[in-house]
Design an enzyme around this catalytic site. Structure first.
Site, short mmCIF file in Angstrom:
data_model
loop_
_atom_site.label_atom_id
_atom_site.label_comp_id
_atom_site.label_asym_id
_atom_site.label_seq_id
_atom_site.Cartn_x
_atom_site.Cartn_y
_atom_site.Cartn_z
N SER A 123 34.74 -0.18 0.14
CA SER A 123 33.91 -1.32 0.54
C SER A 123 32.75 -0.77 1.35
O SER A 123 32.84 0.32 1.94
CB SER A 123 34.74 -2.26 1.43
OG SER A 123 33.89 -3.13 2.16
N TYR A 177 40.76 -4.63 8.14
CA TYR A 177 40.14 -4.35 6.84
C TYR A 177 39.17 -3.16 6.93
O TYR A 177 39.23 -2.23 6.11
CB TYR A 177 39.40 -5.61 6.35
CG TYR A 177 38.80 -5.49 4.98
CD1 TYR A 177 39.56 -5.72 3.85
CD2 TYR A 177 37.45 -5.14 4.82
CE1 TYR A 177 39.01 -5.61 2.58
CE2 TYR A 177 36.89 -5.05 3.55
CZ TYR A 177 37.68 -5.28 2.45
OH TYR A 177 37.12 -5.17 1.19
C1 BGC Z 1 34.76 -7.85 1.65
C2 BGC Z 1 34.03 -9.16 1.45
C3 BGC Z 1 32.63 -9.07 2.04
C4 BGC Z 1 31.90 -7.82 1.58
C5 BGC Z 1 30.56 -7.63 2.27
C6 BGC Z 1 33.92 -6.73 1.11
O1 BGC Z 1 34.58 -5.52 1.21
O2 BGC Z 1 36.02 -7.91 1.01
O3 BGC Z 1 34.74 -10.21 2.05
O4 BGC Z 1 31.87 -10.21 1.64
O5 BGC Z 1 32.70 -6.69 1.84
O6 BGC Z 1 30.59 -7.85 3.65
#
Ligand code: BGC
Length: 279
Positions: free
Chosen positions: A164, A177
């Site tokens: 991410s 996360y």
């Molecule tokens: C998350 C999303 C978020 C995106 C940008 C992703 O890794 O799961 O919820 O919108 O990152 O912030």
């Protein structure tokens, strides 16, 4: 600025991954679903892993088989060691081997820091980081057993970790996360370093804001989408297709010399757009 257009259509070469066997975790929704379908479109046989939602997984299988390749839905919780071992063994038995692992399954359990429970922290780390570790380890055993088959691919195996932008961008209210994705980044690089001499390529794709169920609140109303677009120089929220395209390319021999890299697929979200006019 409004969100214009979407991901380009019909750009996946039909035979790019012919003869390869791909395992995609969390493939019954969102990015995993589009990626599994994209790999099938590129000619790979695909195992569609899911933990809940068999009907959706079967629909993905149906769509993939319409391309004339094989597909099957396997239920397994990626954070459960026994289930991951059983899933990869079954894939080797039924499909012959594994050439491509897309370690995609992931989730969010958001909370302000002092409100975050240990269970929320643990769940996200278990699925997003430990799940990738387990799947990568079991796939790697098969890559090593089989070795390079030059007619199929120049590499003995390819692992693509779904990361991410939050492996780089701190994210208040999402410490579990962001920490899991920071962990994915270092795990990916360490595995890449360890496995490159065995001709196994480990890389990551780091999506930005992609329209999926995980972040529906951030794009599903015009106001929310407008706000989100402030963070995206390219001027559109991403489609799951955008990620599928990146994964297909990274998994293919077009990218044979790409080892240990994170490919950001984010419309420029990591370019610190706030500084375009400030600073
Ligand atoms: C998350 C999303 C978020 C995106 C940008 C992703 O890794 O799961 O919820 O919108 O990152 O912030």
């Amino acid at each position: 600025m409004s969100s214009a257009g979407g991901a380009p259509q019909n750009v996946i070469p039909a035979h790019l991954l012919r003869g390869q066997k791909a395992l995609v975790t969390g493939a019954n929704s969102g990015i995993g679903m589009a990626t599994a379908i994209g790999l099938g479109r590129a000619g790979a046989d695909v195992v569609v892993n899911y933990v809940a939602g068999r009907d959706e997984a079967e629909k993905v299988v149906e769509e993939i088989t319409s391309f004339g390749v094989r597909a099957a839905a396997y239920e397994a919780d990626v954070s459960d060691e026994d289930q991951v071992v059983a899933m990869t063994q079954r894939m080797v038995e039924e499909f012959g081997t594994i050439d491509i692992l897309v370690a995609n399954a992931g989730l969010q359990r958001d909370a302000q820091f002092t409100e975050m429970t240990l269970a929320q922290w643990q769940k996200v780390l278990d699925v997003n980081l430990t799940g990738q570790f387990l799947c990568a380890r079991e796939a790697t055993k098969e890559f090593l057993r089989r070795g390079v088959v030059p007619e199929v691919s120049s590499a003995a195996g390819k692992i693509i970790c779904m990361s991410s932008v939050h492996q780089l961008i701190p994210w208040a209210g999402h410490v579990n996360y962001a920490s899991s994705k920071g962990g994915v980044a270092m795990m990916m690089q360490t595995l890449a370093q360890e496995l490159a001499p065995k001709r196994i390529r480990v890389n990551a794709v780091a999506p930005g804001a992609i329209k999926t169920p995980i972040n529906r609140d951030a794009w599903s109303t015009p106001e929310a989408e407008q706000e989100l677009l402030q963070l995206i120089p390219y001027g559109r929220v991403g489609d799951t297709q955008d990620i599928a395209h990146a994964v297909v390319a990274l998994a293919s021999d077009l990218m044979d010399y790409v080892v240990g890299t994170t490919l950001y697929v984010d419309g420029g979200m990591t370019l610190f757009p706030g500084f375009a006019t400030g600073g």
